[in-house]
Design a protein around this motif. Structure first.
Motif, PDB file in Angstrom:
ATOM      1  N   ASP A 117      90.731  36.379  46.353  1.00 55.94           N
ATOM      2  CA  ASP A 117      90.403  37.807  46.458  1.00 55.94           C
ATOM      3  C   ASP A 117      88.953  37.985  46.914  1.00 55.94           C
ATOM      4  O   ASP A 117      88.651  38.846  47.750  1.00 55.94           O
ATOM      5  N   SER A 118      88.055  37.175  46.368  1.00 55.86           N
ATOM      6  CA  SER A 118      86.644  37.252  46.765  1.00 55.86           C
ATOM      7  C   SER A 118      86.450  36.875  48.224  1.00 55.86           C
ATOM      8  O   SER A 118      85.528  37.365  48.887  1.00 55.86           O
ATOM      9  N   ALA A 119      87.334  36.001  48.719  1.00 52.34           N
ATOM     10  CA  ALA A 119      87.216  35.535  50.105  1.00 52.34           C
ATOM     11  C   ALA A 119      87.476  36.642  51.118  1.00 52.34           C
ATOM     12  O   ALA A 119      87.227  36.451  52.312  1.00 52.34           O
ATOM     13  N   THR A 120      87.971  37.796  50.667  1.00 46.11           N
ATOM     14  CA  THR A 120      88.163  38.907  51.599  1.00 46.11           C
ATOM     15  C   THR A 120      86.828  39.358  52.189  1.00 46.11           C
ATOM     16  O   THR A 120      86.803  40.054  53.211  1.00 46.11           O
ATOM     17  N   ARG A 121      85.713  38.967  51.556  1.00 43.36           N
ATOM     18  CA  ARG A 121      84.376  39.239  52.110  1.00 43.36           C
ATOM     19  C   ARG A 121      83.718  37.965  52.635  1.00 43.36           C
ATOM     20  O   ARG A 121      82.579  37.998  53.080  1.00 43.36           O
ATOM     21  N   GLY A 122      84.443  36.848  52.581  1.00 49.48           N
ATOM     22  CA  GLY A 122      83.901  35.579  53.045  1.00 49.48           C
ATOM     23  C   GLY A 122      83.078  34.908  51.963  1.00 49.48           C
ATOM     24  O   GLY A 122      82.280  35.551  51.281  1.00 49.48           O
ATOM     25  N   LEU A 123      83.280  33.607  51.783  1.00 48.04           N
ATOM     26  CA  LEU A 123      82.535  32.850  50.778  1.00 48.04           C
ATOM     27  C   LEU A 123      81.857  31.656  51.424  1.00 48.04           C
ATOM     28  O   LEU A 123      82.521  30.837  52.082  1.00 48.04           O
ATOM     29  N   GLN A 124      80.548  31.566  51.263  1.00 49.14           N
ATOM     30  CA  GLN A 124      79.809  30.358  51.646  1.00 49.14           C
ATOM     31  C   GLN A 124      79.841  29.437  50.430  1.00 49.14           C
ATOM     32  O   GLN A 124      79.425  29.821  49.327  1.00 49.14           O
ATOM     33  N   ILE A 125      80.369  28.229  50.615  1.00 48.28           N
ATOM     34  CA  ILE A 125      80.496  27.279  49.512  1.00 48.28           C
ATOM     35  C   ILE A 125      79.288  26.354  49.538  1.00 48.28           C
ATOM     36  O   ILE A 125      78.992  25.729  50.563  1.00 48.28           O
ATOM     37  N   LEU A 126      78.590  26.268  48.418  1.00 47.12           N
ATOM     38  CA  LEU A 126      77.315  25.563  48.350  1.00 47.12           C
ATOM     39  C   LEU A 126      77.369  24.455  47.310  1.00 47.12           C
ATOM     40  O   LEU A 126      78.300  24.371  46.517  1.00 47.12           O
ATOM     41  N   GLY A 127      76.356  23.609  47.319  1.00 49.60           N
ATOM     42  CA  GLY A 127      76.191  22.635  46.255  1.00 49.60           C
ATOM     43  C   GLY A 127      77.030  21.375  46.412  1.00 49.60           C
ATOM     44  O   GLY A 127      77.731  21.174  47.406  1.00 49.60           O
ATOM     45  N   PRO A 128      77.000  20.509  45.404  1.00 53.20           N
ATOM     46  CA  PRO A 128      77.671  19.201  45.460  1.00 53.20           C
ATOM     47  C   PRO A 128      79.188  19.285  45.613  1.00 53.20           C
ATOM     48  O   PRO A 128      79.811  18.328  46.069  1.00 53.20           O
ATOM     49  N   ALA A 129      79.790  20.411  45.212  1.00 48.43           N
ATOM     50  CA  ALA A 129      81.255  20.530  45.292  1.00 48.43           C
ATOM     51  C   ALA A 129      81.761  20.395  46.719  1.00 48.43           C
ATOM     52  O   ALA A 129      82.922  20.018  46.939  1.00 48.43           O
ATOM     53  N   LYS A 130      80.912  20.698  47.695  1.00 48.40           N
ATOM     54  CA  LYS A 130      81.338  20.608  49.099  1.00 48.40           C
ATOM     55  C   LYS A 130      81.837  19.208  49.454  1.00 48.40           C
ATOM     56  O   LYS A 130      82.776  19.062  50.232  1.00 48.40           O
ATOM     57  N   LYS A 131      81.189  18.205  48.895  1.00 56.87           N
ATOM     58  CA  LYS A 131      81.562  16.827  49.224  1.00 56.87           C
ATOM     59  C   LYS A 131      82.995  16.533  48.788  1.00 56.87           C
ATOM     60  O   LYS A 131      83.783  15.932  49.538  1.00 56.87           O
ATOM     61  N   LYS A 132      83.353  16.971  47.578  1.00 54.91           N
ATOM     62  CA  LYS A 132      84.715  16.753  47.075  1.00 54.91           C
ATOM     63  C   LYS A 132      85.732  17.553  47.878  1.00 54.91           C
ATOM     64  O   LYS A 132      86.804  17.043  48.233  1.00 54.91           O
ATOM     65  N   ILE A 133      85.389  18.801  48.199  1.00 54.78           N
ATOM     66  CA  ILE A 133      86.301  19.660  48.965  1.00 54.78           C
ATOM     67  C   ILE A 133      86.510  19.094  50.366  1.00 54.78           C
ATOM     68  O   ILE A 133      87.638  19.050  50.875  1.00 54.78           O
ATOM     69  N   ALA A 134      85.429  18.636  50.995  1.00 55.80           N
ATOM     70  CA  ALA A 134      85.540  18.043  52.335  1.00 55.80           C
ATOM     71  C   ALA A 134      86.417  16.799  52.302  1.00 55.80           C
ATOM     72  O   ALA A 134      87.179  16.537  53.254  1.00 55.80           O
ATOM     73  N   ALA A 135      86.348  16.018  51.216  1.00 52.37           N
ATOM     74  CA  ALA A 135      87.185  14.819  51.093  1.00 52.37           C
ATOM     75  C   ALA A 135      88.662  15.201  50.991  1.00 52.37           C
ATOM     76  O   ALA A 135      89.534  14.540  51.590  1.00 52.37           O
ATOM     77  N   TYR A 136      88.960  16.266  50.246  1.00 51.83           N
ATOM     78  CA  TYR A 136      90.349  16.742  50.173  1.00 51.83           C
ATOM     79  C   TYR A 136      90.835  17.176  51.559  1.00 51.83           C
ATOM     80  O   TYR A 136      91.963  16.868  51.961  1.00 51.83           O
ATOM     81  N   MET A 137      89.995  17.902  52.287  1.00 55.41           N
ATOM     82  CA  MET A 137      90.379  18.366  53.628  1.00 55.41           C
ATOM     83  C   MET A 137      90.670  17.183  54.544  1.00 55.41           C
ATOM     84  O   MET A 137      91.637  17.196  55.318  1.00 55.41           O
ATOM     85  N   GLN A 138      89.842  16.153  54.450  1.00 50.62           N
ATOM     86  CA  GLN A 138      90.049  14.961  55.272  1.00 50.62           C
ATOM     87  C   GLN A 138      91.372  14.279  54.926  1.00 50.62           C
ATOM     88  O   GLN A 138      92.116  13.835  55.818  1.00 50.62           O
ATOM     89  N   GLU A 139      91.685  14.207  53.637  1.00 52.20           N
ATOM     90  CA  GLU A 139      92.925  13.550  53.216  1.00 52.20           C
ATOM     91  C   GLU A 139      94.150  14.356  53.655  1.00 52.20           C
ATOM     92  O   GLU A 139      95.186  13.780  54.021  1.00 52.20           O
ATOM     93  N   ILE A 140      94.048  15.666  53.642  1.00 52.39           N
ATOM     94  CA  ILE A 140      95.164  16.516  54.081  1.00 52.39           C
ATOM     95  C   ILE A 140      95.552  16.210  55.519  1.00 52.39           C
ATOM     96  O   ILE A 140      96.738  16.238  55.878  1.00 52.39           O
ATOM     97  N   LEU A 141      94.551  15.890  56.348  1.00 54.46           N
ATOM     98  CA  LEU A 141      94.824  15.622  57.767  1.00 54.46           C
ATOM     99  C   LEU A 141      95.783  14.453  57.974  1.00 54.46           C
ATOM    100  O   LEU A 141      96.493  14.406  58.988  1.00 54.46           O
ATOM    101  N   THR A 142      95.809  13.519  57.042  1.00 54.01           N
ATOM    102  CA  THR A 142      96.612  12.306  57.220  1.00 54.01           C
ATOM    103  C   THR A 142      97.736  12.180  56.195  1.00 54.01           C
ATOM    104  O   THR A 142      98.318  11.112  56.045  1.00 54.01           O
ATOM    105  N   THR A 143      98.031  13.270  55.487  1.00 50.18           N
ATOM    106  CA  THR A 143      99.033  13.229  54.421  1.00 50.18           C
ATOM    107  C   THR A 143     100.253  14.057  54.790  1.00 50.18           C
ATOM    108  O   THR A 143     100.136  15.101  55.419  1.00 50.18           O
TER     109      THR A 143
END
Length: 298
Positions: A117-143
């Motif tokens: 719901d908050s993303a309806t205004r766009g969310l910039q994701i900051l901090g160390p969590a980006k590394k984990k989220i980026a890893a999930y995105m990478q794994e999705i590409l090959t799963t």
């Protein structure tokens, strides 16, 4: 701004899309779509538009764009690697009801629903969590199979649990999609990007929009919730931020290189847009970046 409706390519074998963009400016226009979009930038930099928010973007940035929220990333001159092995961005598109209309309304999914719901205004994701989220995105590409859906849920959960998120578009931003406006707005944007380093007269930009100066002022304010002067200053300040980060020329040179005629107006506009002075912005970036790259400390 008036965006263009973009048809996101659908796949019969997948319930949501994930891809890597090997070239910049794949969707080099102001657009929107009914799917949410999660993007992680690997390389390249430029100006980011999400709703009525304008800022610079660069490697390591991550943004979640809500459904039907207009957005646009305009890359600067790209430093394309000869082997082309590193993508510019990893991008995912998905519907909020990808697991059915009632799934997000389950009590256990309250935090994920609130995030989308908050993303309806766009969310910039900051901090160390980006590394984990980026890893999930990478794994999705090959799963394939059910694990692909589980990984998307893990991604959304990680975003919802991330304590460092910044809302981008203003609370007053309203989308208003009229097909007839898209070419006019894109012409205004393209001309502004090509000429922001010079003085742009009101009569000049109004002519690009094929409107009288008075009509242009009313039109632009109605469509963007800001004046054209605010808009062009945000583009100029975004360029100035990039030059400050590069730290290759002094602040006064940056002032004129960014399209300002005097340092006083540059300083005032910079603080209005970023909340910091030019030197304060540069100092904060260099200090923060030195924690990751000690070689910048000097």
């Amino acid at each position: 701004m008036k965006p263009q409706l973009l048809k996101v390519t659908s796949e019969i074998v997948h319930s949501f899309n994930a891809r890597q963009d090997k070239a910049p400016n794949i969707n080099n226009r102001w657009h929107y779509h009914p799917e949410l979009e999660l993007v992680y930038f690997h390389r390249g930099s430029g100006t980011q538009f999400v709703g009525d928010n304008i800022k610079i973007f660069g490697p390591g940035d991550m943004v979640l764009v809500g459904k039907n929220l207009p957005h646009y990333w305009k890359y600067d001159e790209a430093e394309v690697e000869l082997d082309g092995s590193q993508p510019f961005a990893t991008v995912m598109h998905f519907y909020d009801n990808f697991l059915g209309d009632s799934f997000l309304n389950l009590p256990e999914n309250k935090t994920i629903k609130a995030t989308l719901d908050s993303a309806t205004r766009g969310l910039q994701i900051l901090g160390p969590a980006k590394k984990k989220i980026a890893a999930y995105m990478q794994e999705i590409l090959t799963t394939e199979g059910p694990r692909r859906i589980l990984l998307l849920l893990e991604t959304l959960l990680a975003i919802s649990e991330c304590p460092e998120k910044k809302v981008l578009a203003s609370l007053g931003f309203r989308q208003n999609f009229e097909e007839a406006d898209k070419d006019r707005i894109n012409s205004i944007c393209e001309y502004s990007f090509a000429n922001f380093k010079s003085k742009i007269l009101l009569e000049e930009i109004a002519g690009i929009a094929n409107l009288s100066p008075n009509s242009f002022c009313r039109y632009f304010k109605l469509k963007t919730q800001k004046t054209y002067s605010q808009f062009i200053n945000e583009i100029r300040i975004g360029h100035a931020c990039k030059l400050l980060i590069e730290d290759s020329v002094n602040v006064k040179q940056i002032c004129y290189e960014s399209g300002f005629n005097n340092f006083s107006s540059f300083h005032s506009a910079f603080k209005s847009v970023t909340g910091k002075t030019p030197l304060g912005y540069q100092s904060k970036f260099l200090v923060n970046n030195s924690k990751v790259k000690p070689s910048l400390a000097g």
